[in-house]
Design an enzyme around this catalytic site. Structure first.
Site, mmCIF file in Angstrom:
data_model
loop_
_atom_site.group_PDB
_atom_site.id
_atom_site.type_symbol
_atom_site.label_atom_id
_atom_site.label_comp_id
_atom_site.label_asym_id
_atom_site.label_seq_id
_atom_site.Cartn_x
_atom_site.Cartn_y
_atom_site.Cartn_z
ATOM 1 N NE ARG A 67 -3.897 1.972 2.624
ATOM 2 C CZ ARG A 67 -3.744 2.767 3.520
ATOM 3 N NH1 ARG A 67 -3.000 2.670 4.728
ATOM 4 N NH2 ARG A 67 -4.631 3.900 3.639
ATOM 5 C CG HIS A 71 -0.962 5.260 -0.069
ATOM 6 N ND1 HIS A 71 -1.782 5.958 0.874
ATOM 7 C CD2 HIS A 71 -1.869 4.495 -0.715
ATOM 8 C CE1 HIS A 71 -2.957 5.375 1.127
ATOM 9 N NE2 HIS A 71 -2.889 4.643 0.185
ATOM 10 C CG ASN A 99 -0.752 8.433 3.474
ATOM 11 O OD1 ASN A 99 -1.134 7.423 3.010
ATOM 12 N ND2 ASN A 99 0.203 9.652 2.715
ATOM 13 C CG HIS A 198 -8.168 -3.524 -1.440
ATOM 14 N ND1 HIS A 198 -9.138 -2.798 -1.385
ATOM 15 C CD2 HIS A 198 -7.170 -2.869 -1.097
ATOM 16 C CE1 HIS A 198 -8.784 -1.384 -1.313
ATOM 17 N NE2 HIS A 198 -7.560 -1.319 -1.115
#
Length: 334
Positions: A67, A71, A99, A198
């Site tokens: 992740r 990001h 975040n 996910h």
């Protein structure tokens, strides 16, 4: 459809596609597999060792590192800006509600970078360490391995407000997700493929509690959600008014620490946790892709590897742009 276009319109469409391809390929061409083969041959092994050690102790860190790479790449490109700490008067990306407090795994990057610096000072960028760590996480918890083109350099800017401008929120529908990924040069297929990450990780209840308690005026609970699944989630996530904290639940409950295609099988059974998950099965434009990924896990794994490589090429700094940070948390002193 193309068949309904005139000759000039066809040519314009073809030229646009070529230009888009070239635009997203320029930076890719400047990255290279084995970039550190001569200058720091142990770099990738050091990162893999650090990831394996951390994930063995805490499997959830694999999802955190994957992740974090996402990001990073979606905000200012894959330049390690997500790793920078805030400075007085300049809160960094880490402080964004997107975040903080959910992003995790920074200590793994720090450990790998420190060992690399001891062997090869100011050779390997933090952006590359993070790209390697995301790959190694996928291999550790999913057996998905791929060669990472490297040669990224580190950015010197990180701003708190930018993540919310670039990262897709959990309430996006398929069309909004498609547009969001297209702005980064990624296709609809790549969006659906990367959403499979996910399969691991957790989500805070606040990211989906509206589907349980306040969906719309007619249905307090999202009628598209499997009722049994909704009952299970309500045991983990009390109504917001009764909740002092913001608990977390696994994004995929069958194999929460295994990166696999169970995520897509859950979507078929109306057990997608976030709106942005379940929309992929509910939308005609992506439903068949979900079915294909649910049917063939090995094929999805191959597509995931290819899509991660493409994502890792977004707006990279190479050559003399940016810098090679000594410490991933701070820019170099000039």
């Amino acid at each position: 459809m193309m068949s309904s276009l005139g000759g000039s319109e066809k040519m314009a469409t073809i030229l646009f596609c070529i230009m888009l391809f070239l635009a997203t390929s320029v930076s890719a061409a400047s990255l290279k597999v084995g970039f550190y083969k001569s200058s720091c041959p142990s770099a990738e092994m050091i990162v893999r060792k650090a990831v394996n050690k951390a994930v063995s102790k805490n499997p959830g860190l694999a999802a955190g590192l994957i992740r974090m790479h996402f990001h990073d790449c979606f905000v200012r490109g894959c330049d390690g800006s997500v790793l920078l700490d805030s400075t007085p008067g300049n809160p960094s990306e880490k402080e964004s509600p997107v975040n903080n407090p959910s992003l995790r795994g920074f200590e793994v990057i720090d450990e790998a970078k420190a060992e690399i610096e001891a062997q090869c000072p100011q050779i390997v960028s933090c952006a590359d360490v993070l790209a390697f760590a995301a790959r190694d996480s996928a291999y550790k918890v999913g057996g998905i391995n791929y060669a990472v083109p490297s040669g990224r350099r580190d950015g010197r800017v990180s701003l708190k407000d930018e993540p919310t401008l670039h990262l897709p929120p959990p309430f996006f529908n398929a069309k909004q997700l498609e547009e969001n990924f297209a702005r980064k040069g990624l296709s609809l297929h790549e969006m659906v493929t990367l959403s499979g990450a996910h399969s691991v990780g957790v989500s805070h209840c606040s990211s989906f509690s509206n589907r349980l308690y306040s969906f719309n005026a007619t249905h307090p609970q999202d009628p598209s959600m499997d009722p049994e699944f909704a009952r299970h989630l309500k045991t983990k996530c009390p109504p917001p008014s009764n909740r002092g904290s913001d608990p977390t639940v696994s994004l995929e409950i069958q194999t929460p620490n295994r990166l696999d295609n169970k995520y897509y099988k859950d979507l078929k059974n109306h057990r997608g946790l976030l709106t942005s998950d379940q929309t992929l099965f509910d939308s005609p434009s992506t439903k068949r892709m979900v079915k294909n990924n649910a049917r063939n896990g090995a094929n999805w794994g191959n597509k995931y590897a290819a899509a991660m490589i493409r994502m890792g090429n977004i707006d990279v700094l190479t050559g003399t742009k940016g810098e090679i940070r000594k410490n991933c948390r701070v820019v170099n002193y000039r």
